[in-house]
Every structure is written in structure tokens, then in C-alpha cells.
Design a protein around this motif. Structure first.
Motif, mmCIF file in Angstrom:
data_model
loop_
_atom_site.group_PDB
_atom_site.id
_atom_site.type_symbol
_atom_site.label_atom_id
_atom_site.label_comp_id
_atom_site.label_asym_id
_atom_site.label_seq_id
_atom_site.Cartn_x
_atom_site.Cartn_y
_atom_site.Cartn_z
ATOM 1 N N THR A 174 0.171 0.759 3.953
ATOM 2 C CA THR A 174 0.173 1.509 5.214
ATOM 3 C C THR A 174 -1.163 1.305 5.903
ATOM 4 N N PHE A 175 -1.097 0.938 7.180
ATOM 5 C CA PHE A 175 -2.294 0.748 8.000
ATOM 6 C C PHE A 175 -2.416 1.931 8.960
ATOM 7 N N GLU A 199 7.046 13.873 8.366
ATOM 8 C CA GLU A 199 7.436 13.611 6.962
ATOM 9 C C GLU A 199 7.564 12.108 6.716
ATOM 10 N N GLU A 200 7.910 11.346 7.771
ATOM 11 C CA GLU A 200 8.009 9.887 7.629
ATOM 12 C C GLU A 200 6.638 9.278 7.335
ATOM 13 N N VAL A 201 5.600 9.828 7.970
ATOM 14 C CA VAL A 201 4.238 9.328 7.735
ATOM 15 C C VAL A 201 3.819 9.600 6.288
ATOM 16 N N ILE A 223 2.935 6.832 3.280
ATOM 17 C CA ILE A 223 1.685 6.818 2.501
ATOM 18 C C ILE A 223 2.024 6.914 1.011
ATOM 19 N N GLU A 224 2.939 7.821 0.681
ATOM 20 C CA GLU A 224 3.287 7.989 -0.736
ATOM 21 C C GLU A 224 3.882 6.719 -1.333
ATOM 22 N N ALA A 225 4.625 5.970 -0.523
ATOM 23 C CA ALA A 225 5.278 4.753 -1.024
ATOM 24 C C ALA A 225 4.328 3.550 -1.059
ATOM 25 N N LYS A 282 -4.548 7.960 -3.123
ATOM 26 C CA LYS A 282 -4.383 6.524 -2.824
ATOM 27 C C LYS A 282 -5.710 5.782 -2.813
ATOM 28 N N THR A 283 -5.624 4.476 -3.034
ATOM 29 C CA THR A 283 -6.788 3.623 -2.799
ATOM 30 C C THR A 283 -6.867 3.388 -1.300
#
Ligand code: GDP
Length: 300
Positions: free
Chosen positions: A3-4, A176-178, A182-184, A215-216
Motif C-alpha cells: 500500500t502506497f 474500512e477499505e483503507v 493496509i492490513e493485507a 506494519k513495516t
């Protein structure tokens, strides 16, 4: 999946490379919407438009906004009639703003309106507005508090800025999509965008910071020395109390960053940063930087 976090110029240059070296379904982009504005009754979302046009292959990459070879007949005629349209809007670009304005007026979330438009434009990447809540970046100047676009486009940046504030009716929260994107993701990349007007609005959305903790996070500096590669980032950083430099950029991101990338030319020394050529003057440079970031993402 990566994700960017993106604004409308620096990170899109990196995305131009990413789309060449990654499976396009593996790219999610969380896009700043705090520069959105209603113009002539239609909804302009400058950063979303740039990212969507880039991925569909129609972006004017001379300016990094608008559609390549667009015409400006309506804009010119509207001005002749006396409409105060201070942003030059291309005819094809305007069709997108009309469509999005209609969808929003009919109650659709910006996330879904973006999906509809991306489908029409054949975009395969996951393009997400940071929030469905309206939020606006305003700057305090001698003219009072004005929309960032009034400062940057109408006044051509020729005003002193005393403060940068975000205005909203309800505090923006990440969709929730954002959060799901990020979670994925294995890694989140904060691209070389304006820290104050493009990245902080994303980080300020409720839910983003906790999601990033797991996350990294890789961040690319938009500064070389005390100047931004382009645009008004230095003045905005100073107005918000940050040093206009890579050091100031990193402190803006408040401990969220695991890997910080500076340009090889940057005289400012940030401890433990990595150095790459980040000046994406052409597609090859964008691809090279995207490849380095992908390599980092794979090795953690
Ligand atoms: P905006 O929404 O149009 O302001 O665009 P962004 O926030 O996405 O990008 C603006 C920032 O991109 C500026 O602060 C520039 O310094 C930075 N930028 C533009 N091109 C490059 C580049 O090739 N390399 C790097 N490192 N930064 C860039």
C-alpha cells in the motif's frame, strides 16, 4: 501487496515505476483528499484524478495533473462569461468531475464513486480515497484562512503562510477499505509527497496510525537539502513548525517509519537512512526506485 500513501505528484512518479515492476493487482494506493474542492458545481479531487489517470495511461505527465492532450474549451468559455474558475479544468477532466459530483450528491461514498470511475477507466490497481469524510487543508495568510488551492493555484504560492489547518464537520476517519488494504499489505510505502498537505492528512485520519504500528513502513523523502524537489513543501513545513528537510520530514511521521530513504544528493544526514537516486526525471528512474523499494519490501 504493497500500500502506497500518495499525493498528486511525487508519489505518482514512484507509482509509474511500481506499475511496471509489480503485479498491478498487488498495488493499493491510499490517496489524499484534503485538497478536494467543488468548482463550478463539480467535484475536483486532484490527487485521486492524477493517480487514476496515471494508472489508466492517460495522465499528462508533463504537468502531473489532467488528461494528456485535453482541450480547455469549456473552461475558456466559462471564464469569458464571467465564471470565476481559477483552476484550469480540461474538457475531458471536467466530465470526470461532473460524474463524481453527481454520484456524491446522490449519496454515494467517495470510495464507491472512485471505484466506479476507476472501472470505467480500466484501472486494475486498488485506488482508495483516504476517507469518505470531507476534510480540507486551509492555510492562514494575510488574506485570512483560505483553501490550499486558492493559495497554490490562484495566488501562485506568492503569499506568506502563517499556519496550516485542517477543517471538517466531523473528524475524518479512514474507510474500512483503507484499513483492509493496509492490513493485507506486507509493507506500506509513504511516497515522496508533500508531508504537510499530502501525507499528514492521511496519517491524521482516525485508524491509520494504529494500523501502521503493525506494519513495516518505508518512507521516501521529498527533500534535497532545505528545498523540496518541487512545490511549496518547504514553506508549509516551516509554517507547521517542522524543519524543511529530510530530518523534518522524518519527524513529521512521528516514529512510524522503519526504513527512511533519502536522495543520494541530499546533504542532510539522517541517521540510518538508506540512499538511492530518488529524482524520478523519467520513467526509467521511476522504475529503478520502485525496484529498490520492492527489493526492500521482500527482505523486510
Ligand atoms: P501534490 O499533491 O501535487 O502536492 O503532490 P505530492 O504531495 O504527491 O508531491 C509533491 C512533493 O513531491 C514535493 O514536495 C516534491 O518535493 C516531491 N517530488 C516531486 N518529484 C519528486 C522526485 O522525483 N523525487 C522526490 N524525492 N520527490 C519528488
Amino acid at each position: 501487496m504493497i500500500t502506497f500513501f500518495s499525493g498528486g505528484t511525487g508519489t505518482p512518479k514512484l507509482l509509474r515505476g511500481a506499475q511496471r515492476v509489480m503485479d498491478r493487482h498487488e498495488i493499493s494506493v491510499v490517496v489524499n483528499t484534503a485538497e478536494d474542492i467543488w468548482i463550478s458545481g463539480n467535484h475536483l479531487s486532484p490527487d485521486l484524478d492524477t493517480v487514476m489517470y496515471l494508472f489508466s495511461g492517460i495522465l499528462n505527465t508533463d504537468t502531473w495533473w489532467g488528461i494528456r492532450n485535453d482541450t480547455f474549451t469549456t473552461h475558456e468559455d466559462a471564464q469569458k462569461i464571467g465564471i470565476d474558475e481559477f483552476i484550469a479544468i480540461g474538457d475531458r477532466d471536467r466530465a470526470v468531475h461532473i460524474a463524481r459530483g453527481e454520484m456524491l450528491r446522490n449519496g454515494m461514498r467517495l470510495t464507491n464513486a472512485t471505484r466506479v470511475l476507476c472501472d470505467r477507466f480500466g484501472v486494475r490497481e486498488n485506488v482508495l480515497p483516504m476517507t469518505d469524510t470531507e476534510v480540507t487543508t486551509q492555510v492562514r495568510t494575510d488574506l485570512g484562512l483560505i483553501h490550499f488551492q486558492e493559495y497554490w493555484v490562484r495566488a501562485k504560492g506568492a503569499l506568506e503562510i502563517y499556519d496550516v489547518v485542517r477543517t471538517f464537520n466531523e473528524p475524518p476517519s479512514a474507510s474500512e477499505e483503507v484499513i483492509a488494504a493496509i492490513e493485507a499489505s506486507d509493507v506500506v510505502v509513504i511516497g515522496p509527497s508533500n508531508p504537510i498537505t499530502s501525507i499528514l492528512p492521511i496519517l491524521e485520519c482516525e485508524g491509520i496510525r494504529p494500523a501502521l504500528k503493525e506494519k513495516t513502513v518505508i518512507a521516501v523523502s521529498p527533500f534535497i537539502g532545505d528545498s523540496a524537489v518541487s512545490g511549496p513543501a518547504a514553506a508549509l513545513m516551516s509554517a507547521r513548525g517542522f524543519e524543511p528537510s529530510s530530518t523534518g520530514t522524518l519527524s513529521c511521521y512521528e516514529g512510524l517509519v522503519d526504513i527512511f530513504i533519502q536522495d543520494i544528493r541530499d546533504p542532510v544526514d539522517v541517521t540510518n537512512s538508506l540512499r538511492f537516486d530518488t529524482l524520478m526525471i523519467d520513467e526509467k528512474k521511476s522504475i529503478d526506485l520502485a525496484q529498490e523499494i520492492l527489493r526492500l519490501a521482500k527482505t523486510g
